[in-house]
Design a protein around this motif. Sequence first.
Motif, PDB file in Angstrom:
ATOM      1  N   PRO A  30      20.840 -14.552  50.370  1.00  0.00           N
ATOM      2  CA  PRO A  30      22.018 -15.408  50.160  1.00  0.00           C
ATOM      3  C   PRO A  30      22.702 -15.149  48.818  1.00  0.00           C
ATOM      4  O   PRO A  30      23.918 -15.278  48.704  1.00  0.00           O
ATOM      5  CB  PRO A  30      21.450 -16.828  50.207  1.00  0.00           C
ATOM      6  CG  PRO A  30      20.114 -16.713  50.836  1.00  0.00           C
ATOM      7  CD  PRO A  30      19.624 -15.324  50.583  1.00  0.00           C
ATOM      8  N   ARG A  32      22.874 -12.183  47.339  1.00  0.00           N
ATOM      9  CA  ARG A  32      23.643 -10.956  47.568  1.00  0.00           C
ATOM     10  C   ARG A  32      24.966 -11.279  48.263  1.00  0.00           C
ATOM     11  O   ARG A  32      26.023 -10.792  47.857  1.00  0.00           O
ATOM     12  CB  ARG A  32      22.846  -9.962  48.412  1.00  0.00           C
ATOM     13  CG  ARG A  32      23.606  -8.673  48.679  1.00  0.00           C
ATOM     14  CD  ARG A  32      22.913  -7.724  49.664  1.00  0.00           C
ATOM     15  NE  ARG A  32      21.486  -7.605  49.477  1.00  0.00           N
ATOM     16  CZ  ARG A  32      20.575  -8.080  50.341  1.00  0.00           C
ATOM     17  NH1 ARG A  32      20.940  -8.701  51.425  1.00  0.00           N
ATOM     18  NH2 ARG A  32      19.290  -7.920  50.101  1.00  0.00           N
ATOM     19  N   SER A  33      24.920 -12.116  49.278  1.00  0.00           N
ATOM     20  CA  SER A  33      26.134 -12.474  50.019  1.00  0.00           C
ATOM     21  C   SER A  33      27.154 -13.185  49.130  1.00  0.00           C
ATOM     22  O   SER A  33      28.350 -12.904  49.201  1.00  0.00           O
ATOM     23  CB  SER A  33      25.788 -13.368  51.207  1.00  0.00           C
ATOM     24  OG  SER A  33      24.981 -12.678  52.115  1.00  0.00           O
ATOM     25  N   ARG A  36      28.669 -10.564  46.699  1.00  0.00           N
ATOM     26  CA  ARG A  36      29.593  -9.672  47.418  1.00  0.00           C
ATOM     27  C   ARG A  36      30.923 -10.364  47.695  1.00  0.00           C
ATOM     28  O   ARG A  36      31.975  -9.748  47.651  1.00  0.00           O
ATOM     29  CB  ARG A  36      28.980  -9.212  48.735  1.00  0.00           C
ATOM     30  CG  ARG A  36      27.978  -8.117  48.589  1.00  0.00           C
ATOM     31  CD  ARG A  36      27.468  -7.690  49.939  1.00  0.00           C
ATOM     32  NE  ARG A  36      26.516  -6.595  49.815  1.00  0.00           N
ATOM     33  CZ  ARG A  36      25.738  -6.189  50.797  1.00  0.00           C
ATOM     34  NH1 ARG A  36      25.795  -6.763  51.983  1.00  0.00           N
ATOM     35  NH2 ARG A  36      24.897  -5.198  50.600  1.00  0.00           N
ATOM     36  N   ASP A  84      25.155  -4.279  45.680  1.00  0.00           N
ATOM     37  CA  ASP A  84      23.903  -4.306  46.427  1.00  0.00           C
ATOM     38  C   ASP A  84      22.734  -4.281  45.458  1.00  0.00           C
ATOM     39  O   ASP A  84      22.843  -3.735  44.360  1.00  0.00           O
ATOM     40  CB  ASP A  84      23.783  -3.131  47.387  1.00  0.00           C
ATOM     41  CG  ASP A  84      22.960  -3.488  48.622  1.00  0.00           C
ATOM     42  OD1 ASP A  84      22.340  -4.573  48.655  1.00  0.00           O
ATOM     43  OD2 ASP A  84      22.945  -2.693  49.561  1.00  0.00           O
TER      44      ASP A  84
END
Length: 132
Positions: A30, A32-33, A36, A84
């Motif tokens: 979560p 990372r999301s 991003r 990432d």
Amino acid sequence: MKRTFFLAFTLLWSLLLTATALPQGEAFGPVRSAIRGSNSHDLAQYFAPTVELSFDGDKQSYSATQAEFVMKDFFAKHSPASFDFIHYGGSNEGTPYAVGKYAGKDGAYRMFVKMKQAGGALRIATIDFTKE
């Protein structure tokens, strides 16, 4: 009675072992999301009560609310072209961390995120951006 207790205990123990055996990177999914999507509000949902933020060596501690606004400002100035995590690890004490590559429109950053247990869950304690 003993058999029922033994079966319940075995089932509970198995569930606990399975939960702790999750891949290290799964806790960071979560996070990372949110990064991003440059979504400081979603990222703040995973902040510990106090978060240390560092930008090219300039470290400061913030409350979770303050850290959300600092990250919002950072995302506005350096929106991600790509992001990432490239490495996951943990300390000897079991503190998980991840190293990532954050490519903004104005340059690339190495990103370090460390989590800690807070309120019964893993929460972000440190975020460190270092321009490459």
